[in-house]
Design an enzyme around this catalytic site. Structure first.
Site, short mmCIF file in Angstrom:
data_model
loop_
_atom_site.label_atom_id
_atom_site.label_comp_id
_atom_site.label_asym_id
_atom_site.label_seq_id
_atom_site.Cartn_x
_atom_site.Cartn_y
_atom_site.Cartn_z
N ASN A 66 0.85 -1.19 0.00
CA ASN A 66 0.00 0.00 0.00
C ASN A 66 0.88 1.24 0.00
OD1 ASN A 66 0.53 0.88 2.82
ND2 ASN A 66 -0.39 -1.12 3.27
N ASP A 109 -4.43 -5.93 5.30
CA ASP A 109 -5.47 -6.71 5.95
C ASP A 109 -5.48 -8.16 5.47
OD1 ASP A 109 -6.48 -4.67 7.54
OD2 ASP A 109 -7.58 -3.81 5.85
N LYS A 151 8.11 -18.73 -9.05
CA LYS A 151 7.42 -17.60 -9.68
C LYS A 151 6.24 -18.09 -10.52
CE LYS A 151 8.30 -14.04 -13.00
NZ LYS A 151 9.11 -13.68 -14.14
N PRO A 187 -3.27 -11.36 10.72
CA PRO A 187 -3.55 -11.09 12.14
C PRO A 187 -3.67 -9.59 12.37
CG PRO A 187 -1.23 -11.66 11.83
CD PRO A 187 -1.93 -11.90 10.51
N PHE A 236 -4.01 3.95 14.94
CA PHE A 236 -4.46 4.92 13.96
C PHE A 236 -5.71 4.38 13.29
CE2 PHE A 236 -0.48 6.93 14.57
CZ PHE A 236 -0.63 8.21 14.05
N LYS A 239 -10.87 -2.74 18.39
CA LYS A 239 -9.48 -3.18 18.58
C LYS A 239 -9.09 -3.25 20.05
CE LYS A 239 -8.15 -2.22 14.08
NZ LYS A 239 -7.16 -2.73 13.16
N1 CTP Z 1 -3.58 -2.67 12.32
C1 CTP Z 1 -2.86 -3.74 12.79
N2 CTP Z 1 -2.94 -4.94 12.16
C2 CTP Z 1 -3.75 -5.11 11.09
C3 CTP Z 1 -4.50 -4.03 10.60
C4 CTP Z 1 -4.39 -2.82 11.25
O1 CTP Z 1 -2.13 -3.58 13.76
N3 CTP Z 1 -3.80 -6.29 10.51
C5 CTP Z 1 -3.53 -1.40 13.05
C6 CTP Z 1 -2.93 -0.23 12.30
O2 CTP Z 1 -1.55 -0.12 12.58
C7 CTP Z 1 -3.70 0.96 12.86
C8 CTP Z 1 -5.05 0.36 13.21
O3 CTP Z 1 -4.84 -1.04 13.32
O4 CTP Z 1 -3.15 1.42 14.07
C9 CTP Z 1 -6.13 0.62 12.23
O5 CTP Z 1 -5.73 0.38 10.92
P1 CTP Z 1 -6.75 0.57 9.71
O6 CTP Z 1 -6.11 0.15 8.46
O7 CTP Z 1 -7.35 1.93 9.80
O8 CTP Z 1 -7.89 -0.43 10.16
P2 CTP Z 1 -8.29 -1.84 9.72
O9 CTP Z 1 -8.28 -2.72 10.90
O10 CTP Z 1 -7.47 -2.28 8.57
O11 CTP Z 1 -9.80 -1.60 9.31
P3 CTP Z 1 -10.43 -1.14 7.92
O12 CTP Z 1 -9.41 -1.37 6.85
O13 CTP Z 1 -11.62 -2.01 7.80
O14 CTP Z 1 -10.80 0.31 8.09
#
Ligand code: CTP
Length: 402
Positions: A209, A277, A287, A303, A323, A341
């Site tokens: 990303n 995610d 490959k 996770p 965040f 969370k």
């Molecule tokens: N985070 C994490 N592990 C993941 C996903 C997210 O530790 N697998 C943490 C990020 O570092 C951030 C927070 O969770 O502090 C929220 O991340 P965000 O991308 O906004 O949330 P998601 O859980 O991915 O939810 P969504 O994409 O559905 O908004």
């Protein structure tokens, strides 16, 4: 934090003078007001213009200039500061300070001041080791002058040994110690995640990303500057390691989780990483080759690192901060994410394309805690980091009193 502190920086002649420019930037970033005196020797290495652009003030250099004296005499110049910093300090200026010689604006200001003085010596190793310099340093120290560095290492003149000026962040730390602004988090441990994660598709391809890691890295740097023992677990970024921070570099979410769990216990954990995610299920060891039909990627969930830290049974940090990267209804989604969370604070930010947050220099934060939401003005990511760290320090201090 050096908010509102006034520093008079004296730049004397040495190859390390170029580092004085970075020093000015870092001091101002921390809220200090910086005035600079450039000696004749210093002006051989850097221009008054570059120094003046960074201090956003004129550069003082001439003892007998009438305009200087009319606007601000040398006495006032040195007394209007909270601290005088000589960086780099040559053998010559140290000798003049010791002897009380005042033959230019810099040495006159140093003799006229009633404020603390900090010097960052920089010179050839033999000049540093010379009995004259060592005696001068000893006498200056006895008089209460603070000395930072020099460091050992390869020198611009090709020799090796002590004589290199201390690094900018070491000088900043010394200034903060001297002005009593350091160490709000001394003795505390902080864990910060930063950057994106890369999730392999095959040995050469990955899903990623747009996270640059700038916010997370700035937070780690601010924790270290406040005296916390700081571990940064970072996904792939093209940033330098922040000074004073231990950095573990990982690629995937699972590696990030493992490094974070191994780092516990800590006092405070901040999840600033944009963790993917999903990951690809069943990554092939070879490959993927082009075939008649398109490959199908099957995804599985990664996770949730933040949630695992926040719900850790044995070693939940006292403060877990996440965040919430949102593109709409930022505060509302942030509140829900905080619940989901199990973290204490959420810094919700708008990452929609128009906001310029992802990869940009600024951030606009809404902080959500158990008492509600507070929206911060648009700030640089470094300023966000410092504000957050100050709030963490206040929170941990008030919790310790209870
Ligand atoms: N985070 C994490 N592990 C993941 C996903 C997210 O530790 N697998 C943490 C990020 O570092 C951030 C927070 O969770 O502090 C929220 O991340 P965000 O991308 O906004 O949330 P998601 O859980 O991915 O939810 P969504 O994409 O559905 O908004």
């Amino acid at each position: 934090m050096l908010q509102g502190k006034r520093i008079l920086l004296i730049v004397s002649g040495g190859i390390a003078a170029y580092k004085a420019l970075e020093l000015v930037r870092r001091l101002r970033e921390r809220g200090a007001e910086v005035r600079a005196i450039l000696t004749k020797g210093g002006a051989e290495f850097i221009t008054p213009l570059s120094l003046s652009a960074l201090t956003e003030d004129r550069v003082y250099s001439d003892l007998f200039s009438l305009t200087d004296e009319a606007e601000m005499g040398h006495i006032q110049l040195s007394r209007a500061a909270d601290l005088l910093v000589v960086a780099p300090a040559t053998a010559d200026i140290l000798a003049k300070m010791t002897a009380g010689i005042a033959d230019d604006l810099a040495t006159t200001a140093l003799l006229a001041t009633d404020k603390p003085v900090l010097v960052a010596p920089a010179m050839n190793v033999r000049m540093w080791q010379h009995a004259a310099t060592q005696e001068n340093i000893g006498r200056l120290r006895e008089r209460g002058v603070h000395i930072v560095g020099p460091n050992k290492g390869p020198m611009a003149c090709g020799e090796f040994g002590p004589g290199r000026m201390a690094e900018v962040m070491e000088i900043i730390a010394a200034i903060e110690r001297r002005l009593g602004t350091a160490g709000a988090l001394a003795g505390r441990k902080a864990l910060v995640t930063s950057g994106p994660t890369h999730e392999p598709i095959d040995p050469v391809r990955y899903i990623a990303n747009r996270s640059s890691g700038r916010q997370g890295h700035a937070i780690a740097e601010a924790f270290a500057a406040a005296g916390a023992e700081t571990l940064l677990v970072s996904g792939p970024v093209s940033l330098d390691d922040p000074p004073g921070v231990r950095v573990i570099k990982v690629e995937s979410a699972r590696e990030m989780l493992e490094a974070c769990l191994a780092a516990l216990p800590v006092d405070v954990a901040v999840g600033a990483a944009a963790v993917a995610d999903w990951r690809v299920a069943g990554v092939p060891t070879q490959k993927l080759k082009k075939k008649a039909e398109l490959p199908e990627l099957k995804l599985e969930e990664n996770p949730d690192i933040l949630a695992q830290i926040a719900r850790h049974r044995e070693a939940r940090p006292r403060l877990v901060i996440g965040f919430a990267a949102e593109t709409e209804r930022v505060a509302e989604q942030g509140r829900a994410k905080r619940q989901r969370k199990g973290c204490d604070w959420i810094l919700a930010n708008d990452v929609s394309a128009e906001s310029g947050t992802f990869g940009g220099a600024d951030n606009e934060i809404t902080l959500i805690d158990d008492s509600g939401a507070e929206t911060w003005p648009r700030l640089s990511k470094h300023a966000v980091a410092r504000r957050l760290v100050e709030r963490v320090a206040r929170h941990l201090a008030s919790e310790s009193k209870r």
